[in-house]
Design an enzyme around this catalytic site. Structure first.
Site, PDB file in Angstrom:
ATOM      1  NE  ARG A  99      -8.206   2.706   4.843  1.00  0.00           N
ATOM      2  CZ  ARG A  99      -7.299   3.383   5.541  1.00  0.00           C
ATOM      3  NH1 ARG A  99      -7.571   3.805   6.763  1.00  0.00           N
ATOM      4  NH2 ARG A  99      -6.108   3.646   5.032  1.00  0.00           N
ATOM      5  CG  HIS A 126      -2.163   0.439   2.934  1.00  0.00           C
ATOM      6  ND1 HIS A 126      -2.907   1.181   2.029  1.00  0.00           N
ATOM      7  CD2 HIS A 126      -2.048   1.226   4.042  1.00  0.00           C
ATOM      8  CE1 HIS A 126      -3.214   2.344   2.577  1.00  0.00           C
ATOM      9  NE2 HIS A 126      -2.715   2.395   3.783  1.00  0.00           N
ATOM     10  CD  GLN A 129       1.579   3.960   4.119  1.00  0.00           C
ATOM     11  OE1 GLN A 129       0.509   4.432   4.438  1.00  0.00           O
ATOM     12  NE2 GLN A 129       2.699   4.648   4.206  1.00  0.00           N
ATOM     13  CG  ASP A 220       1.190  -1.195  10.550  1.00  0.00           C
ATOM     14  OD1 ASP A 220       0.615  -0.186  11.025  1.00  0.00           O
ATOM     15  OD2 ASP A 220       0.613  -2.013   9.791  1.00  0.00           O
ATOM     16  CB  CYS A 259       1.808   3.029   7.359  1.00  0.00           C
ATOM     17  SG  CYS A 259       1.255   1.998   8.736  1.00  0.00           S
ATOM     18  NE  ARG A 287      -0.894   6.484   1.144  1.00  0.00           N
ATOM     19  CZ  ARG A 287      -1.859   6.085   1.974  1.00  0.00           C
ATOM     20  NH1 ARG A 287      -1.633   6.028   3.268  1.00  0.00           N
ATOM     21  NH2 ARG A 287      -3.043   5.704   1.510  1.00  0.00           N
TER      22      ARG A 287
END
Ligand code: CP
Ligand code: NVA
Length: 304
Positions: A99, A126, A129, A220, A259, A287
């Protein structure tokens, strides 16, 4: 598949195969319980995480592998370049899940590492996700080619990954953002071109009155990690783009998606995110399955 640095790197076929595999792994979790036996995976995180970190650690354990968490908050850049970090980690580990603030850090890690690198969130994408979200939509609504998804809010990493995912699976996606917060123009054009080939469609709007009816509304946070935006202007610009019961009703949306982490009272009301229409926990659960499918695909060649 050698790495998963961004969603557009996946072909439509690879995307569909990953979703099928994720569903199979979810249904028969024990069938892969020794898949990563003897393998070690480095989880390298420049930014905080709950879901990504915990689901990768648990998922790798379920595949029989081992993971270590490396807090990379002050590790890459001033201390040593990403290429040195990648080259070193590859000496001891079989894959790197990272990340990072900048997508270019992922490219540097991957260029110096002869082991797979997986994007666990960057400024632009992402993919873990997006795959979990496509799996969730497929579970709820069936054939993704019939699904209409609305993304409302900031057109950055999560939105851009979803656009690429929607384009690869023939979904219909409308994105609505305040002026100045639209997804990257090149990524949008590429997604639109891809969608034209899979029978899907992608549109980007700013005017909320132009939104068409939809199966699900996704949002988001308005303030992503690592962004140095003025809070007051962000709150002002995004205020009309809140997901609330009125919007859900007006668009005939059956489901709400996010998310996480979510900020109740900002991008979504508590009434919506805590309702029975909310898929947020199913997305979070998926996930793990989506990521395990990615890991299985990445090590497929090595197992042969
Ligand atoms: N959605 C997501 O990536 O959550 P975390 O930031 O907690 O990992
Ligand atoms: N856009 C958010 C996603 C968090 C999972 C961020 O980058 O902080």
């Amino acid at each position: 598949m050698n790495d998963l640095l961004e969603m557009p790197a996946l072909s439509p076929q690879q995307t569909t195969e990953l979703l099928q595999l994720a569903q199979t792994i979810k249904q028969r979790p024990t069938a892969w319980s020794t898949y990563l036996q003897g393998k070690s995976i480095a989880l390298l995180f420049e930014k905080p995480s709950l879901r990504t970190r915990a689901s990768f650690a648990a998922g790798i354990h379920r595949l029989g592998g081992h993971s270590i968490y490396l807090d990379a908050q002050n590790l890459i850049g001033e201390r040593e370049p990403a290429t040195d970090v990648g080259a070193n980690l590859a000496l001891w580990h079989d894959a790197i899940v990272a990340r990072v603030y900048s997508q270019s850090t992922l490219s540097d890690l991957a260029s110096a590492s002869d082991k797979p690198v997986v994007n666990a969130l960057s400024d632009t994408c992402h993919p873990c996700q997006a795959l979990a979200d496509l799996l969730t939509l497929q579970e709820q609504l069936g054939d993704l080619r019939q699904v209409h998804l609305t993304f409302i809010g900031d057109g950055n990493n999560v939105c851009q990954a979803l656009m690429a995912g929607a384009a690869r699976t023939g979904m219909h996606m409308q994105v609505v953002t305040p002026e100045g917060y639209a997804p990257d123009a090149e990524l949008t054009a590429a997604a639109q071109q891809q969608a034209a080939q899979t029978g899907g469609s992608i549109s980007v709007l700013h005017d909320l009155t132009q939104l068409q009816s939809t199966d699900a509304i996704y949002t988001d946070t308005w303030l992503s990690m690592g962004q140095s935006r003025d809070n007051n202007s962000v709150m002002h610009d995004f205020a009309p783009y809140q997901v609330n019961s009125d919007l859900m009703k007006r668009l005939g949306a059956k489901y709400f998606m996010h998310c996480l982490p979510a900020y109740r009272g900002r991008e979504v009301t508590a009434e919506v995110i805590d309702s029975s229409q909310s898929l947020v926990l199913q997305q979070a659960e998926n996930r793990l399955h989506a990521q395990n499918a990615i890991l299985v695909k990445l090590f497929e060649g090595a197992q042969a």
